[in-house]
Design a protein around this motif. Sequence first.
Motif, PDB file in Angstrom:
ATOM      1  N   GLN A 358       8.608   6.252  -3.846  1.00  0.00           N
ATOM      2  CA  GLN A 358       9.699   5.416  -3.336  1.00  0.00           C
ATOM      3  C   GLN A 358       9.686   4.125  -4.124  1.00  0.00           C
ATOM      4  OE1 GLN A 358       8.789   3.452   0.646  1.00  0.00           O
ATOM      5  NE2 GLN A 358       7.346   5.145   0.648  1.00  0.00           N
ATOM      6  N   HIS A 359      10.819   3.431  -4.071  1.00  0.00           N
ATOM      7  CA  HIS A 359      10.933   2.243  -4.915  1.00  0.00           C
ATOM      8  C   HIS A 359       9.847   1.226  -4.565  1.00  0.00           C
ATOM      9  CE1 HIS A 359      12.385  -0.781  -7.525  1.00  0.00           C
ATOM     10  NE2 HIS A 359      12.795  -1.589  -6.564  1.00  0.00           N
ATOM     11  N   CYS A 360       9.210   0.721  -5.586  1.00  0.00           N
ATOM     12  CA  CYS A 360       8.140  -0.239  -5.394  1.00  0.00           C
ATOM     13  C   CYS A 360       8.062  -1.114  -6.640  1.00  0.00           C
ATOM     14  CB  CYS A 360       6.804   0.470  -5.136  1.00  0.00           C
ATOM     15  SG  CYS A 360       6.334   1.648  -6.425  1.00  0.00           S
ATOM     16  N   GLU A 361       7.374  -2.217  -6.521  1.00  0.00           N
ATOM     17  CA  GLU A 361       7.168  -3.125  -7.654  1.00  0.00           C
ATOM     18  C   GLU A 361       5.908  -3.962  -7.407  1.00  0.00           C
ATOM     19  OE1 GLU A 361       7.472  -4.069 -10.511  1.00  0.00           O
ATOM     20  OE2 GLU A 361       9.255  -3.168 -11.362  1.00  0.00           O
ATOM     21  N   PHE A 362       5.561  -4.765  -8.386  1.00  0.00           N
ATOM     22  CA  PHE A 362       4.489  -5.754  -8.300  1.00  0.00           C
ATOM     23  C   PHE A 362       3.151  -5.170  -7.837  1.00  0.00           C
ATOM     24  CE2 PHE A 362       8.357  -8.461  -7.256  1.00  0.00           C
ATOM     25  CZ  PHE A 362       8.490  -8.927  -8.545  1.00  0.00           C
ATOM     26  N   PRO A 363       2.672  -4.083  -8.446  1.00  0.00           N
ATOM     27  CA  PRO A 363       1.361  -3.559  -8.015  1.00  0.00           C
ATOM     28  C   PRO A 363       0.236  -4.533  -8.357  1.00  0.00           C
ATOM     29  CG  PRO A 363       2.100  -2.461 -10.020  1.00  0.00           C
ATOM     30  CD  PRO A 363       3.244  -3.336  -9.568  1.00  0.00           C
ATOM     31  N   LEU A 379       1.237  -3.488  -3.119  1.00  0.00           N
ATOM     32  CA  LEU A 379       2.502  -3.550  -3.822  1.00  0.00           C
ATOM     33  C   LEU A 379       3.644  -3.919  -2.877  1.00  0.00           C
ATOM     34  CD1 LEU A 379       3.201   0.181  -4.852  1.00  0.00           C
ATOM     35  CD2 LEU A 379       1.751  -0.523  -2.999  1.00  0.00           C
ATOM     36  N   SER A 380       4.802  -4.195  -3.452  1.00  0.00           N
ATOM     37  CA  SER A 380       5.992  -4.556  -2.693  1.00  0.00           C
ATOM     38  C   SER A 380       6.914  -3.345  -2.608  1.00  0.00           C
ATOM     39  CB  SER A 380       6.733  -5.712  -3.373  1.00  0.00           C
ATOM     40  OG  SER A 380       5.915  -6.861  -3.467  1.00  0.00           O
ATOM     41  N   LEU A 381       7.521  -3.172  -1.436  1.00  0.00           N
ATOM     42  CA  LEU A 381       8.394  -2.020  -1.200  1.00  0.00           C
ATOM     43  C   LEU A 381       9.557  -2.436  -0.298  1.00  0.00           C
ATOM     44  CD1 LEU A 381       5.150  -0.940  -0.324  1.00  0.00           C
ATOM     45  CD2 LEU A 381       6.271   1.082  -1.225  1.00  0.00           C
ATOM     46  N   HIS A 382      10.466  -1.483  -0.069  1.00  0.00           N
ATOM     47  CA  HIS A 382      11.484  -1.683   0.956  1.00  0.00           C
ATOM     48  C   HIS A 382      10.895  -1.313   2.318  1.00  0.00           C
ATOM     49  CE1 HIS A 382      14.883  -2.678  -1.525  1.00  0.00           C
ATOM     50  NE2 HIS A 382      14.716  -1.605  -2.287  1.00  0.00           N
ATOM     51  N   CYS A 398      -0.095  -0.833   0.994  1.00  0.00           N
ATOM     52  CA  CYS A 398      -1.409  -0.590   0.397  1.00  0.00           C
ATOM     53  C   CYS A 398      -1.539   0.895   0.104  1.00  0.00           C
ATOM     54  CB  CYS A 398      -2.520  -1.031   1.355  1.00  0.00           C
ATOM     55  SG  CYS A 398      -4.187  -0.670   0.735  1.00  0.00           S
ATOM     56  N   LEU A 399      -1.900   1.212  -1.134  1.00  0.00           N
ATOM     57  CA  LEU A 399      -2.166   2.592  -1.533  1.00  0.00           C
ATOM     58  C   LEU A 399      -3.663   2.813  -1.521  1.00  0.00           C
ATOM     59  CD1 LEU A 399      -1.010   5.286  -2.683  1.00  0.00           C
ATOM     60  CD2 LEU A 399      -1.393   4.305  -4.963  1.00  0.00           C
ATOM     61  N   ASP A 400      -4.098   3.686  -0.620  1.00  0.00           N
ATOM     62  CA  ASP A 400      -5.528   3.974  -0.511  1.00  0.00           C
ATOM     63  C   ASP A 400      -5.976   4.748  -1.752  1.00  0.00           C
ATOM     64  OD1 ASP A 400      -7.883   4.268   1.748  1.00  0.00           O
ATOM     65  OD2 ASP A 400      -7.856   5.937   0.325  1.00  0.00           O
ATOM     66  N   PRO A 401      -7.048   4.318  -2.416  1.00  0.00           N
ATOM     67  CA  PRO A 401      -7.431   4.955  -3.682  1.00  0.00           C
ATOM     68  C   PRO A 401      -8.001   6.359  -3.511  1.00  0.00           C
ATOM     69  CG  PRO A 401      -9.059   3.320  -3.040  1.00  0.00           C
ATOM     70  CD  PRO A 401      -7.938   3.201  -2.067  1.00  0.00           C
ATOM     71  N   VAL A 402      -8.490   6.689  -2.345  1.00  0.00           N
ATOM     72  CA  VAL A 402      -9.105   7.999  -2.135  1.00  0.00           C
ATOM     73  C   VAL A 402      -8.099   8.988  -1.535  1.00  0.00           C
ATOM     74  CG1 VAL A 402     -10.952   9.254  -0.971  1.00  0.00           C
ATOM     75  CG2 VAL A 402     -11.375   6.946  -1.873  1.00  0.00           C
ATOM     76  N   SER A 403      -7.522   8.613  -0.405  1.00  0.00           N
ATOM     77  CA  SER A 403      -6.579   9.520   0.253  1.00  0.00           C
ATOM     78  C   SER A 403      -5.194   9.470  -0.378  1.00  0.00           C
ATOM     79  CB  SER A 403      -6.467   9.155   1.731  1.00  0.00           C
ATOM     80  OG  SER A 403      -5.801   7.903   1.878  1.00  0.00           O
ATOM     81  N   GLU A 404      -4.925   8.396  -1.139  1.00  0.00           N
ATOM     82  CA  GLU A 404      -3.600   8.128  -1.709  1.00  0.00           C
ATOM     83  C   GLU A 404      -2.537   7.986  -0.623  1.00  0.00           C
ATOM     84  OE1 GLU A 404      -2.606  10.596  -5.024  1.00  0.00           O
ATOM     85  OE2 GLU A 404      -4.342   9.930  -6.173  1.00  0.00           O
ATOM     86  N   GLN A 405      -2.980   7.659   0.566  1.00  0.00           N
ATOM     87  CA  GLN A 405      -2.044   7.403   1.658  1.00  0.00           C
ATOM     88  C   GLN A 405      -1.494   5.989   1.502  1.00  0.00           C
ATOM     89  OE1 GLN A 405      -3.672   8.187   5.521  1.00  0.00           O
ATOM     90  NE2 GLN A 405      -1.807   7.556   6.588  1.00  0.00           N
ATOM     91  N   SER A 418       6.585 -11.963  -0.695  1.00  0.00           N
ATOM     92  CA  SER A 418       6.397 -11.924  -2.145  1.00  0.00           C
ATOM     93  C   SER A 418       5.344 -10.877  -2.508  1.00  0.00           C
ATOM     94  CB  SER A 418       5.940 -13.293  -2.628  1.00  0.00           C
ATOM     95  OG  SER A 418       4.621 -13.544  -2.170  1.00  0.00           O
ATOM     96  N   GLU A 419       5.200 -10.673  -3.784  1.00  0.00           N
ATOM     97  CA  GLU A 419       4.093  -9.873  -4.342  1.00  0.00           C
ATOM     98  C   GLU A 419       2.795 -10.192  -3.587  1.00  0.00           C
ATOM     99  OE1 GLU A 419       2.467 -10.146  -8.825  1.00  0.00           O
ATOM    100  OE2 GLU A 419       2.142 -11.905  -7.575  1.00  0.00           O
ATOM    101  N   PRO A 420       2.091  -9.182  -3.089  1.00  0.00           N
ATOM    102  CA  PRO A 420       0.844  -9.451  -2.370  1.00  0.00           C
ATOM    103  C   PRO A 420      -0.293  -9.782  -3.338  1.00  0.00           C
ATOM    104  CG  PRO A 420       1.303  -7.088  -2.403  1.00  0.00           C
ATOM    105  CD  PRO A 420       2.449  -7.756  -3.096  1.00  0.00           C
TER     106      PRO A 420
END
Length: 481
Positions: A358-363, A379-382, A398-405, A418-420
Amino acid sequence: MVLPISSPRTTTSLKAWARAIASPAQEFSNTALPVLAGQIPSGLRGSLYRNGPARFERGQQRVNHWFDGDGAILAVHFGDSKATGVYRYVRSAGFEAEAEADALLYRGYGTLAPGPIWKRWQAQLKNAANTSVLALPDRLLALWEGGFPHQLRLDTLETLGLDDLGQLTGDEPYSAHPKRHHRTGDIFNFGIVAGADATLNLYRSNPQGHIHQKASIPLNGIPLIHDFVLADRYLVFCVPPVRLNALPAVLGFQSFSEALLWQPKRGSQIVVVDADSLEVVAWEQVDPWFQWHFGKGYLDIDGTVVLDVVAYADFSTNQQLREVVDGQIHTPAAAQLRRLRLQPTTGQILDDRVVVDQHCEFPQVAWSGEDVALAPTYLSLHAPGRDATGELLSAIGCLDPVSEQLTIVDAGVNCYPSEPVYAADTESDQGWILTVVYDGNHHNSEVWIYRAEALADGPVCRLGLPQVIPHSFHGTWQSAA
Ligand SMILES: [Fe+2]
């Protein structure tokens, strides 16, 4: 061209975000910030710095691209469970001259200088100093990818002048996405020097910001490169198939933004550079995409490079971002976060998959000395469940690095975080996420602090700011010494 100040701001159909940039932002000097809810974590000690365009008009004229507003820096200093804030424009030479004239005088990325064609042609490019910040031990740099950084005081944000990092010369820009090496602390960055064909300048500086190594790589045409990846032994550049149609831009018939052409047949070019020698290791053409930003990048145990990229199918994002300055967005542009695995010795893509669909930015990678692969990405999202048409990003995740949830936190209707930015705690191994929120319901701005591991619990503290802070691009955290 420069647009006269029009009246979209008075149109009732405007989205709430538009009001934050309808009039020039107001500075404030060092001010104690009231705690509106919760409390400031005791281990949060240091400074948040953010940069973004904050003034879009002079006299009766308005710039024509979001990227052309004068940069202003917000600093929020934390210590002893208290916070103070200061907000100041970067006093670039262009800012001062336009303030004196009360008129736009320069060309920008997406703005032509006012007046007849011969004046537009002669007009200089203004260093907007509006894109990001680099916090060094003794100074803050306000970054803009078309020129030198500006040097500011870390506490008061007083502008001290241009900064050449000891080695930059006349036409060498210093881009807005420098990267620190996780072992040495050295800072890598680049700059695009225009010409018949552009040159990709590479810079390596020590942790104090003094450049001690430079290199130049010839490119094809004049592309737009905004960010890159540092993966231990390698720098990776993805050169998108965007090229400047130079003549109309140079002559002042078109702005640079208008003269940047999407040429997908060129493909994207993966350029891998050795981080020690700054020499090219591999150069590979792949299927086209466009990106502004990368997320995490690292050298995996098997010798391959993993990188996250916010990838767009084309260059329509540039038009969408241009429209922000008008207060209304009409052009759709959506990106996904993709994870590529590269063979660095050839540039070949071994794997390419979507990790945020989904649309996202500023990771932003919350890396604190552990394995980068295991660091979460913020990251920032809608906001989910709300119509995103014509909207700016209104949630962080937040994208979990293990589960990718993916966990998404909605800031609320008409609120725009703003960008976190990740801040490590000084008393424990936990961390905090800081975001500056524009509240369009009340036309004010706040600093929200989340526990990094528990975004879904909502902010643990909300701080009031004395003035509206327009939507900003990038920030950083500098821990207290
Ligand atoms: Fe950026």
